[in-house]
Design a protein around this motif. Structure first.
Motif, PDB file in Angstrom:
ATOM      1  N   ALA A 226      81.421  29.495  34.922  1.00  0.00           N
ATOM      2  CA  ALA A 226      82.246  30.641  34.525  1.00  0.00           C
ATOM      3  C   ALA A 226      82.964  31.228  35.731  1.00  0.00           C
ATOM      4  CB  ALA A 226      81.373  31.701  33.845  1.00  0.00           C
ATOM      5  N   TRP A 227      82.266  31.319  36.872  1.00  0.00           N
ATOM      6  CA  TRP A 227      82.895  31.824  38.090  1.00  0.00           C
ATOM      7  C   TRP A 227      84.024  30.902  38.551  1.00  0.00           C
ATOM      8  CZ3 TRP A 227      77.778  33.036  41.131  1.00  0.00           C
ATOM      9  CH2 TRP A 227      77.230  34.228  40.634  1.00  0.00           C
ATOM     10  N   LEU A 228      83.802  29.601  38.470  1.00  0.00           N
ATOM     11  CA  LEU A 228      84.825  28.640  38.878  1.00  0.00           C
ATOM     12  C   LEU A 228      86.068  28.770  37.997  1.00  0.00           C
ATOM     13  CD1 LEU A 228      85.788  26.223  40.551  1.00  0.00           C
ATOM     14  CD2 LEU A 228      84.611  24.744  38.911  1.00  0.00           C
ATOM     15  N   PHE A 229      85.875  28.849  36.690  1.00  0.00           N
ATOM     16  CA  PHE A 229      87.009  29.000  35.774  1.00  0.00           C
ATOM     17  C   PHE A 229      87.741  30.316  36.018  1.00  0.00           C
ATOM     18  CE2 PHE A 229      84.779  26.114  32.481  1.00  0.00           C
ATOM     19  CZ  PHE A 229      85.256  24.981  33.139  1.00  0.00           C
ATOM     20  N   ALA A 230      86.995  31.382  36.265  1.00  0.00           N
ATOM     21  CA  ALA A 230      87.612  32.684  36.541  1.00  0.00           C
ATOM     22  C   ALA A 230      88.430  32.620  37.829  1.00  0.00           C
ATOM     23  CB  ALA A 230      86.546  33.776  36.633  1.00  0.00           C
TER      24      ALA A 230
ATOM     25  N   GLY B  37      92.446  33.240  38.011  1.00  0.00           N
ATOM     26  CA  GLY B  37      93.012  34.426  38.654  1.00  0.00           C
ATOM     27  C   GLY B  37      92.745  34.568  40.128  1.00  0.00           C
ATOM     28  N   GLY B  38      92.259  33.523  40.792  1.00  0.00           N
ATOM     29  CA  GLY B  38      91.953  33.628  42.226  1.00  0.00           C
ATOM     30  C   GLY B  38      90.837  34.638  42.454  1.00  0.00           C
ATOM     31  N   LEU B  39      90.856  35.286  43.610  1.00  0.00           N
ATOM     32  CA  LEU B  39      89.812  36.271  43.910  1.00  0.00           C
ATOM     33  C   LEU B  39      89.863  37.457  42.957  1.00  0.00           C
ATOM     34  CD1 LEU B  39      89.787  36.289  47.814  1.00  0.00           C
ATOM     35  CD2 LEU B  39      88.126  35.269  46.253  1.00  0.00           C
ATOM     36  N   GLU B  40      91.068  37.808  42.490  1.00  0.00           N
ATOM     37  CA  GLU B  40      91.187  38.902  41.513  1.00  0.00           C
ATOM     38  C   GLU B  40      90.450  38.553  40.220  1.00  0.00           C
ATOM     39  OE1 GLU B  40      92.645  42.033  41.638  1.00  0.00           O
ATOM     40  OE2 GLU B  40      92.699  41.618  43.786  1.00  0.00           O
ATOM     41  N   GLY B  41      90.438  37.283  39.866  1.00  0.00           N
ATOM     42  CA  GLY B  41      89.755  36.850  38.649  1.00  0.00           C
ATOM     43  C   GLY B  41      88.243  36.973  38.729  1.00  0.00           C
ATOM     44  N   LEU B  42      87.714  37.067  39.942  1.00  0.00           N
ATOM     45  CA  LEU B  42      86.267  37.199  40.122  1.00  0.00           C
ATOM     46  C   LEU B  42      85.801  38.650  40.122  1.00  0.00           C
ATOM     47  CD1 LEU B  42      85.692  34.506  42.883  1.00  0.00           C
ATOM     48  CD2 LEU B  42      85.125  34.350  40.455  1.00  0.00           C
TER      49      LEU B  42
ATOM     50  N   LEU C  45      69.649  32.498  49.966  1.00  0.00           N
ATOM     51  CA  LEU C  45      69.707  31.473  48.937  1.00  0.00           C
ATOM     52  C   LEU C  45      69.176  32.043  47.634  1.00  0.00           C
ATOM     53  CD1 LEU C  45      68.379  28.382  50.917  1.00  0.00           C
ATOM     54  CD2 LEU C  45      70.736  29.047  50.488  1.00  0.00           C
ATOM     55  N   LYS C  46      69.935  31.843  46.589  1.00  0.00           N
ATOM     56  CA  LYS C  46      69.549  32.356  45.285  1.00  0.00           C
ATOM     57  C   LYS C  46      69.897  31.297  44.247  1.00  0.00           C
ATOM     58  CE  LYS C  46      69.947  36.518  42.572  1.00  0.00           C
ATOM     59  NZ  LYS C  46      70.556  37.815  42.410  1.00  0.00           N
ATOM     60  N   ASN C  47      69.083  31.178  43.223  1.00  0.00           N
ATOM     61  CA  ASN C  47      69.349  30.210  42.168  1.00  0.00           C
ATOM     62  C   ASN C  47      70.192  30.859  41.086  1.00  0.00           C
ATOM     63  OD1 ASN C  47      67.775  28.200  43.352  1.00  0.00           O
ATOM     64  ND2 ASN C  47      65.911  29.035  42.459  1.00  0.00           N
ATOM     65  N   TYR C  48      71.269  30.171  40.695  1.00  0.00           N
ATOM     66  CA  TYR C  48      72.132  30.637  39.615  1.00  0.00           C
ATOM     67  C   TYR C  48      72.171  29.579  38.523  1.00  0.00           C
ATOM     68  CZ  TYR C  48      73.900  34.318  42.649  1.00  0.00           C
ATOM     69  OH  TYR C  48      74.002  35.419  43.448  1.00  0.00           O
ATOM     70  N   ASN C  49      72.297  30.042  37.306  1.00  0.00           N
ATOM     71  CA  ASN C  49      72.440  29.144  36.172  1.00  0.00           C
ATOM     72  C   ASN C  49      73.751  28.384  36.325  1.00  0.00           C
ATOM     73  OD1 ASN C  49      73.239  28.216  33.512  1.00  0.00           O
ATOM     74  ND2 ASN C  49      71.598  29.502  32.715  1.00  0.00           N
ATOM     75  N   PRO C  50      73.754  27.072  36.070  1.00  0.00           N
ATOM     76  CA  PRO C  50      75.000  26.302  36.179  1.00  0.00           C
ATOM     77  C   PRO C  50      76.139  26.853  35.313  1.00  0.00           C
ATOM     78  CG  PRO C  50      73.140  24.830  36.002  1.00  0.00           C
ATOM     79  CD  PRO C  50      72.611  26.224  35.788  1.00  0.00           C
TER      80      PRO C  50
END
Length: 80
Positions: A23-27, A31-36, A13-18
């Motif tokens: 940004a990860w969700l939009f990416a 582009g799917g997994l390639e976008g990440l 478990l790690k805390n990430y900034n919302p």
């Protein structure tokens, strides 16, 4: 970082900034997994060192900054 085990899997478990999560969700949506996957850096292979001239200008500027916090009363006292 906290960890615990679920059957055969270890979960960390790690805390990430919302904003990072957003940004990860939009990416992913773009582009799917390639976008990440990490992208190409435009400055790859270039020096990131500050030039001597810029460093001198910066140091000169910093030396002349007043690091004391001005009082709100200072302008009033000077005026009267």
């Amino acid at each position: 970082m906290r960890t615990f085990s679920l059957n055969r899997f270890t979960v960390r478990l790690k805390n990430y900034n919302p904003k990072t999560m957003q940004a990860w969700l939009f990416a992913y949506r773009r582009g799917g997994l390639e976008g990440l996957k990490p992208g190409y850096r435009s400055d790859k292979g270039k020096s990131r060192k500050v030039s001597d001239e810029r460093e001198d200008r910066h140091l000169t500027f910093v030396k002349h900054i007043s690091w004391d916090r001005p009082s709100i009363q200072t302008p009033v006292q000077e005026k009267y």
